[in-house]
Design an enzyme around this catalytic site. Sequence first.
Site, PDB file in Angstrom:
ATOM      1  N   TYR A 107       0.834  -1.201   0.000  1.00  0.00           N
ATOM      2  CA  TYR A 107       0.000   0.000   0.000  1.00  0.00           C
ATOM      3  C   TYR A 107       0.870   1.252   0.000  1.00  0.00           C
ATOM      4  CZ  TYR A 107      -3.786   3.204   1.255  1.00  0.00           C
ATOM      5  OH  TYR A 107      -4.692   4.231   1.253  1.00  0.00           O
ATOM      6  N   LYS A 159       1.147   4.121  -3.018  1.00  0.00           N
ATOM      7  CA  LYS A 159       0.785   5.521  -2.802  1.00  0.00           C
ATOM      8  C   LYS A 159       1.966   6.459  -3.011  1.00  0.00           C
ATOM      9  CE  LYS A 159      -3.537   4.749  -2.041  1.00  0.00           C
ATOM     10  NZ  LYS A 159      -4.542   5.189  -3.036  1.00  0.00           N
TER      11      LYS A 159
END
Length: 261
Positions: A157, A161
Amino acid sequence: MSIVKGIALITGSAQGIGRGIALRLARDGFDIALNDVPSKRDQLRVVADDIEKIGRRTHLVPGDVAIEQEVKGMVQSTAQGLGGLDVMVANAGVCILSNLLSADLDDWERVMAVNARGTFLCYKYAAAQMITQGRGGRIIGASSVAGKFGNPLSAAYCASKFAVRGLTQTAALELGRYKITVNSYAPGVIETPLSTGLLVDKFSNMDKEMFEWTLAHVGRRPIKHDGQPEDIASIVSYLASKEAHFITGQCINVDGGIIMS
């Protein structure tokens, strides 16, 4: 019905932050194309009903943002169904928590496919449509505070990002000559079904030490309450406006002060 300000496509808009953005842009005067995975079509229809009550037109474009032909198709369908595309909000995202040592490669690939590849495809095909139209546009992506500093149990994640930030800066450099701005938003802890389920139900049971570290880190923010989808929608509303024409290549924190710069 008020004057139409333009046409916006929001991915991942069946619930949570995406739903909040769709409703806010509709109130701002945009007609709205709604995207999420096909299994959430019924939820999209509910959001569409809420938008139509505001007096704006809607267009449903279900599809997987990780699949190139589906992203290309949803942009084309939006342009044909609503008359163009002025704002792309690449909001769709997934998060799968895991310890780095036990992380599953399939989970890594899925997170990167949706969050990084999906955002890239949304930027690419939205930009192509906007350039063809010749009237500029706004491209806005979902990064995160996890795209500005590492978080435990979320390697994929965080990596995805961070990737959105780099992609946003590159796109801003390339697309400015077409009067297209490209920015991203970096939410902190926002009360949504995704964040509540991950943080409380999974993270706390996976690694108590890392969970307590994260709580302490977040707890140092000056604004103690968690954010709401409307808080993210408000910054997207501004970035989509004419007033934001001189802002590009930025990743704006909306996090209660977790990160200060």
